[in-house]
Design a protein around this motif. Structure first.
Motif, mmCIF file in Angstrom:
data_model
loop_
_atom_site.group_PDB
_atom_site.id
_atom_site.type_symbol
_atom_site.label_atom_id
_atom_site.label_comp_id
_atom_site.label_asym_id
_atom_site.label_seq_id
_atom_site.Cartn_x
_atom_site.Cartn_y
_atom_site.Cartn_z
ATOM 1 N N ALA A 151 -17.841 -35.198 -21.097
ATOM 2 C CA ALA A 151 -17.857 -34.082 -20.156
ATOM 3 C C ALA A 151 -17.879 -34.624 -18.734
ATOM 4 O O ALA A 151 -18.556 -35.615 -18.435
ATOM 5 C CB ALA A 151 -19.072 -33.183 -20.397
ATOM 6 N N TYR A 152 -17.117 -33.978 -17.845
ATOM 7 C CA TYR A 152 -16.934 -34.478 -16.490
ATOM 8 C C TYR A 152 -17.141 -33.371 -15.465
ATOM 9 O O TYR A 152 -16.896 -32.199 -15.731
ATOM 10 C CB TYR A 152 -15.525 -35.041 -16.308
ATOM 11 N N ASN A 153 -17.573 -33.775 -14.271
ATOM 12 C CA ASN A 153 -17.549 -32.903 -13.112
ATOM 13 C C ASN A 153 -16.358 -33.301 -12.251
ATOM 14 O O ASN A 153 -16.024 -34.491 -12.150
ATOM 15 C CB ASN A 153 -18.830 -33.032 -12.290
ATOM 16 N N VAL A 154 -15.733 -32.313 -11.614
ATOM 17 C CA VAL A 154 -14.598 -32.581 -10.733
ATOM 18 C C VAL A 154 -14.967 -32.115 -9.325
ATOM 19 O O VAL A 154 -15.465 -30.992 -9.142
ATOM 20 C CB VAL A 154 -13.320 -31.873 -11.223
ATOM 21 N N TYR A 155 -14.721 -32.974 -8.344
ATOM 22 C CA TYR A 155 -15.117 -32.711 -6.969
ATOM 23 C C TYR A 155 -13.907 -32.800 -6.028
ATOM 24 O O TYR A 155 -12.899 -33.429 -6.344
ATOM 25 C CB TYR A 155 -16.156 -33.742 -6.494
ATOM 26 N N TYR A 156 -14.088 -32.190 -4.843
ATOM 27 C CA TYR A 156 -13.130 -32.373 -3.749
ATOM 28 C C TYR A 156 -13.903 -32.970 -2.580
ATOM 29 O O TYR A 156 -14.903 -32.395 -2.121
ATOM 30 C CB TYR A 156 -12.476 -31.051 -3.350
ATOM 31 N N PHE A 157 -13.455 -34.125 -2.083
ATOM 32 C CA PHE A 157 -14.214 -34.932 -1.134
ATOM 33 C C PHE A 157 -13.418 -35.135 0.159
ATOM 34 O O PHE A 157 -12.222 -35.458 0.120
ATOM 35 C CB PHE A 157 -14.538 -36.285 -1.770
ATOM 36 N N SER B 255 -18.885 -30.105 -16.197
ATOM 37 C CA SER B 255 -18.978 -30.302 -17.659
ATOM 38 C C SER B 255 -17.708 -29.884 -18.391
ATOM 39 O O SER B 255 -17.734 -29.113 -19.346
ATOM 40 C CB SER B 255 -20.193 -29.532 -18.208
ATOM 41 N N VAL B 256 -16.578 -30.404 -17.945
ATOM 42 C CA VAL B 256 -15.290 -30.140 -18.588
ATOM 43 C C VAL B 256 -14.755 -31.442 -19.157
ATOM 44 O O VAL B 256 -14.682 -32.459 -18.456
ATOM 45 C CB VAL B 256 -14.275 -29.551 -17.588
ATOM 46 N N LEU B 257 -14.397 -31.431 -20.412
ATOM 47 C CA LEU B 257 -13.740 -32.590 -21.017
ATOM 48 C C LEU B 257 -12.265 -32.521 -20.662
ATOM 49 O O LEU B 257 -11.593 -31.527 -20.929
ATOM 50 C CB LEU B 257 -13.908 -32.557 -22.542
ATOM 51 N N HIS B 258 -11.763 -33.561 -20.016
ATOM 52 C CA HIS B 258 -10.361 -33.531 -19.596
ATOM 53 C C HIS B 258 -9.762 -34.926 -19.660
ATOM 54 O O HIS B 258 -10.469 -35.939 -19.737
ATOM 55 C CB HIS B 258 -10.226 -32.954 -18.176
ATOM 56 N N ASP B 259 -8.429 -34.972 -19.609
ATOM 57 C CA ASP B 259 -7.761 -36.260 -19.536
ATOM 58 C C ASP B 259 -7.671 -36.668 -18.073
ATOM 59 O O ASP B 259 -8.288 -36.056 -17.202
ATOM 60 C CB ASP B 259 -6.394 -36.216 -20.229
ATOM 61 N N ARG B 260 -6.905 -37.693 -17.769
ATOM 62 C CA ARG B 260 -6.939 -38.259 -16.425
ATOM 63 C C ARG B 260 -6.336 -37.338 -15.379
ATOM 64 O O ARG B 260 -5.487 -36.502 -15.676
ATOM 65 C CB ARG B 260 -6.230 -39.621 -16.409
ATOM 66 N N LEU B 261 -6.760 -37.525 -14.143
ATOM 67 C CA LEU B 261 -6.209 -36.786 -13.013
ATOM 68 C C LEU B 261 -4.796 -37.267 -12.732
ATOM 69 O O LEU B 261 -4.530 -38.472 -12.713
ATOM 70 C CB LEU B 261 -7.074 -36.993 -11.764
ATOM 71 N N ASP C 153 3.162 -31.684 -5.296
ATOM 72 C CA ASP C 153 2.243 -31.083 -4.339
ATOM 73 C C ASP C 153 0.965 -30.567 -4.980
ATOM 74 O O ASP C 153 0.365 -29.602 -4.517
ATOM 75 C CB ASP C 153 2.935 -29.949 -3.573
ATOM 76 N N THR C 154 0.511 -31.199 -6.033
ATOM 77 C CA THR C 154 -0.757 -30.792 -6.647
ATOM 78 C C THR C 154 -1.414 -31.974 -7.345
ATOM 79 O O THR C 154 -0.834 -33.051 -7.487
ATOM 80 C CB THR C 154 -0.552 -29.647 -7.658
ATOM 81 N N VAL C 155 -2.654 -31.758 -7.762
ATOM 82 C CA VAL C 155 -3.346 -32.646 -8.692
ATOM 83 C C VAL C 155 -3.735 -31.790 -9.885
ATOM 84 O O VAL C 155 -4.180 -30.651 -9.717
ATOM 85 C CB VAL C 155 -4.608 -33.266 -8.057
ATOM 86 N N LEU C 156 -3.547 -32.299 -11.069
ATOM 87 C CA LEU C 156 -3.838 -31.506 -12.258
ATOM 88 C C LEU C 156 -4.429 -32.367 -13.362
ATOM 89 O O LEU C 156 -4.371 -33.595 -13.321
ATOM 90 C CB LEU C 156 -2.582 -30.795 -12.753
ATOM 91 N N PHE C 157 -5.030 -31.682 -14.326
ATOM 92 C CA PHE C 157 -5.567 -32.359 -15.501
ATOM 93 C C PHE C 157 -5.635 -31.348 -16.628
ATOM 94 O O PHE C 157 -5.676 -30.134 -16.398
ATOM 95 C CB PHE C 157 -6.952 -32.962 -15.226
ATOM 96 N N SER C 158 -5.629 -31.834 -17.859
ATOM 97 C CA SER C 158 -5.660 -30.957 -19.029
ATOM 98 C C SER C 158 -7.032 -30.962 -19.678
ATOM 99 O O SER C 158 -7.667 -32.010 -19.831
ATOM 100 C CB SER C 158 -4.619 -31.394 -20.063
ATOM 101 N N GLY C 159 -7.483 -29.772 -20.069
ATOM 102 C CA GLY C 159 -8.717 -29.672 -20.834
ATOM 103 C C GLY C 159 -8.491 -30.133 -22.261
ATOM 104 O O GLY C 159 -7.446 -29.859 -22.856
ATOM 105 N N VAL C 160 -9.434 -30.850 -22.808
ATOM 106 C CA VAL C 160 -9.318 -31.423 -24.148
ATOM 107 C C VAL C 160 -10.487 -30.941 -25.004
ATOM 108 O O VAL C 160 -11.618 -30.840 -24.531
ATOM 109 C CB VAL C 160 -9.302 -32.964 -24.099
#
Length: 452
Positions: free
Chosen positions: A386-392, A405-411, A416-423
């Protein structure tokens, strides 16, 4: 949703099987079709030393204010991709298509060899349930690449299209074949404007790649066209502004050489561009985060002879850093950001206009870091799977929590975006330990910039 999003399946879905032979590098490339236009500009370097900048220590500053970006999420509709028998496992000689067969043939342990053989042959003429192995995005549509080949995934695969507005899912392309002259690298593919761009390779009797092709497949009518042919290995790196960024490496006189290409999918134009980076380092750098491309900017890290510290180099400048282990997060004519590859994750941002160097310990918020807009998207593992995702924001240390607390693959940074998939992991308890026995995608997240 913006165009040209792509996601590559990570280790959650890696299978341990034996099947088709691994491709290898070969001789000097030979293009097909029109001559390739070569662009070679001599940049006017400005040399910066890390001592030229004013160092500013910036702490992580968590805030509950509205972030300057929006995180969107789409949950995949439930869909059964069905079952199929891959042609390699229904052929007269399935063993011919075993991955790492050379390793299998060299085994001295007869018991191990027997186990591998029996496990492999148990799959002969058995239907395989479709497995989602990669996802691509284009104009509010999700393209799902599904494999029915448990071992190689190259002999029986399909592309399904999911319309995000209607949730309708349909099969738009299928490949089924065991032609040794047409082995598709289905992980290394991109979809733009309903066209699939993929590489195909031919092997000799020893499994060495003797020819590589970059192929365009129209998903509306199934027609295909060879765009480029090489005796080396072609890697599709990413999509940027409707251009495919390609890297080709090949062997000549015992050395591995590298070419860089851009393919404009609108103008149908292939262009060769050069960098000053050592060719072997460039190939390794692309795979290890030492090379970064943004528009017309290509940046790379190199250690000058006799130095333990990295220089960050573009056609516009050379930045001498005080860092010995790092990856590039972002670089353009106004600023550059690197993050240390060590026990601590220290973010270094160099502002060339203000001549300021912002330094932040981001260990608490960053296992991954990808630039987006004026800030950086970061992901940090909090608990098992499980991961937290932030904008810094590097200049101020402002840290916005986007999701927890989202399980995801790599960023993934794509256009023009950043994305990731929930697993989702399927867990089973063995010997008192919870173990992952299966994984699958269930959603996709992507960022959009807020207006104003």
């Amino acid at each position: 949703m913006k165009k040209f999003y792509s996601i590559i399946l990570t280790s959650f879905l890696i299978l341990s099987c034996f099947s088709c032979s691994e491709k290898k590098k070969a001789d000097e490339p030979e293009p097909v079709g029109e001559p390739i236009e070569t662009v070679s500009e001599q940049p006017q370097f400005i040399t910066y030393n890390y001592e030229d900048f004013k160092n500013i220590e910036v702490k992580v500053n968590n805030t509950d204010k509205e972030p300057p970006v929006t995180l969107k999420c789409y949950k995949f509709p439930e869909y059964d991709f069905g079952e199929r028998i891959p042609p390699c496992m229904s052929s007269e000689d399935p063993m011919k298509y075993m991955t790492n067969k050379e390793y299998y043939d060299s085994l001295d342990d007869e018991e191990l060899k027997k186990d591998i053989y029996e496990n492999f042959m148990s799959k002969v003429n058995k239907p395989v349930k479709g497995r989602l192995i990669s996802i691509q995005y284009d104009d509010d549509k999700i393209y799902q690449l599904v494999s029915y080949d448990e071992c190689s995934r190259e002999h029986e695969w399909s592309i399904f299209c999911c319309d995000m507005k209607t949730n309708e899912v349909s099969e738009v392309y299928n490949y089924s074949g065991i032609d040794d002259n047409n082995n598709f690298d289905i992980y290394d593919s991109k979809i733009i404007d309903n066209k699939l761009y993929i590489t195909s390779y031919q092997n000799d009797e020893k499994g060495n790649a003797i020819e590589n092709e970059l192929i365009e497949i129209n998903l509306e009518n199934g027609e295909s066209e060879t765009l480029y042919k090489s005796k080396g290995y072609i890697l599709i790196l990413e999509v940027s502004n409707r251009e495919l960024l390609l890297l080709e490496n090949y062997e000549k006189d015992g050395e591995y050489l590298v070419n860089n290409y851009k393919y404009d999918t609108v103008e149908h134009k292939l262009t060769n561009f050069e960098t000053d980076m050592d060719e072997k380092e460039q190939l390794e750098g692309v795979l290890m985060g030492k090379v970064f491309r943004e528009g017309e900017i290509t940046a790379y890290l190199e250690k000058p002879e006799g130095s333990r510290k990295y220089d960050l180099v573009t056609k516009l400048y050379r930045l001498k850093t005080d860092v010995s282990a790092a990856r590039i997060v972002y670089a353009d004519e106004k600023k550059a950001t690197i993050i240390t590859d060590s026990e601590q994750h220290i973010l270094h941002t160099y502002n060339f206009e203000k001549m300021e160097h912002y330094i932040t310990d981001v260990w608490s918020i960053a296992d991954e870091a990808v630039a987006f807009g004026d800030g950086i998207v970061m992901s940090k593992e909090r608990t098992d799977y499980a991961y937290n995702v932030y904008y810094f924001i590097p200049e101020y240390g402002l840290t916005y929590t986007l999701t927890e607390s989202v399980l995801h693959d790599r960023l993934i940074k794509d256009n023009d975006t950043v994305l990731f998939s929930g697993v989702v992991n399927t867990m089973e308890r063995h010997f008192g330990i919870d173990m992952v026995v299966d994984s699958y995608y269930d959603s996709v997240y992507w960022l959009e910039k807020k207006e104003g």
